[in-house]
Scaffold this motif. Structure first.
Motif, PDB file in Angstrom:
ATOM      1  N   TYR A  12       0.889  -1.338  -0.094  1.00 28.17           N
ATOM      2  CA  TYR A  12      -0.022  -0.157   0.120  1.00 28.17           C
ATOM      3  C   TYR A  12       0.746   1.309   0.043  1.00 28.17           C
ATOM      4  N   ALA A  67       2.071   1.746  -3.239  1.00 27.35           N
ATOM      5  CA  ALA A  67       1.032   2.323  -4.328  1.00 27.35           C
ATOM      6  C   ALA A  67       0.785   3.663  -4.193  1.00 27.35           C
ATOM      7  N   ALA A 127      -4.148   6.168  -3.689  1.00 23.99           N
ATOM      8  CA  ALA A 127      -4.169   4.753  -4.015  1.00 23.99           C
ATOM      9  C   ALA A 127      -5.303   4.300  -3.376  1.00 23.99           C
TER      10      ALA A 127
END
Length: 304
Positions: free
Chosen positions: A37, A40, A49
């Protein structure tokens, strides 16, 4: 809804009445501790994201013969959200009447050890008092069921746990590390109330010192615990401290010891009543270090 780049988590913990066993379960939408994450967000414009692409279940078991730890991350196709239920992969957390039920069936990242069971949390009351953790309201804490009883029936490993429980949720409009350098949190249960302490150093230079007493009848009052007690550093050199009203505090057991996070069982007192507290210490500056980000994938099972 969890905004792009943000997070939401639903947390449950329990300590057995005999003090021998404990468990912690966290369900994430926008997994705050996921290196995937984080990458991203770094690639997305303005860090926006999709949090649904990084949902996770973390289950930790502590005690003689049952220590186990899993962290499974799933993509959006493996997630279902409804007002009363969050399904992440083969695990789910949701309300069935006034009982919070968690069913999980996961495997550890390295050896594939199965960790499965059902946990039921029975709240004494629902305070429904969201608390902002920063001046701009970007991070919020919801103590949903801070005083509760838990019954856990585990099939892998086999264990029945009955004891005190706690449930809350946190939501953020930005990454956790955008708002805080570090924080500590603890909860201690008494028969008629639960005491919670929240302390943090914010990125804007201000500090958070929050204390609450949640009574079994739903009444909430502030807690003045003015004396800081150091608990010593972990093997990873994470600093640990708590606040009390003057009572001593000492580490009973370090439950979890990582480069950026520690969970500890602490013996202290509320008034003159001895209690065992669940205590957490989090260093977000450590979490953001390149070394820790490189290590994290070895602890997380990315399913899809």
């Amino acid at each position: 809804m969890v905004p792009p780049g943000g997070y939401g988590w639903w947390y449950l913990d329990a300590l057995s009445d005999d003090g021998q066993h404990g468990l912690t379960i966290i369900a994430f939408v926008g997994s705050v501790f996921s290196p995937y994450y984080a990458r991203a967000r770094a690639k997305a414009p303005d860090g926006a994201a999709d949090p649904m692409a990084h949902c996770a279940i973390n289950v930790a078991l502590y005690g003689p013969g049952i220590d186990a730890w899993v962290f499974s991350e799933y993509g959006a196709s493996e997630v279902e959200r409804r007002p009363e239920l969050l399904q992440v992969g083969s695990s789910a957390i949701g309300w069935e009447g006034d009982c919070l039920v968690v069913r999980f069936d996961e495997r550890t990242a390295v050896f594939g050890q199965r960790v499965a069971g059902t946990v039921r949390l029975y709240p004494s009351a629902f305070p429904n008092r969201p608390e902002p953790l920063d001046a701009h309201g970007r991070h919020t804490w919801f103590p949903a069921a801070p005083h509760a009883h838990v019954v856990a029936e585990l099939t892998a490993p086999q264990l029945t746990l009955r004891g005190t429980g706690y449930h809350d949720a946190n939501f953020g409009e930005e990454p956790l590390e955008a708002g805080f350098h570090d924080w500590s949190w603890s909860r201690a249960a008494l028969p008629d109330r639960t005491v919670v302490l929240y302390d943090a150093h914010r990125c804007d230079g201000s500090t958070l010192q929050l204390g609450r007493v949640f009574h079994a009848d739903g009444h909430v009052e502030p807690l003045a615990a003015s004396q800081t007690m150091t608990l010593g550093r972990t093997r990873w050199w994470i600093a640990r401290s708590t606040r009390t009203d003057g009572a001593p505090a000492k580490v009973v057991r370090t439950l979890e010891d990582t480069p950026f996070y520690a969970r500890t069982q602490v013996a202290t007192a509320v008034g003159e009543v001895p209690v065992r507290a669940v205590h957490e210490s989090l260093s977000l500056s450590r979490f953001c270090s390149p070394l820790v980000q490189t290590m994290l994938p070895f602890r997380i099972r990315r399913v899809s």
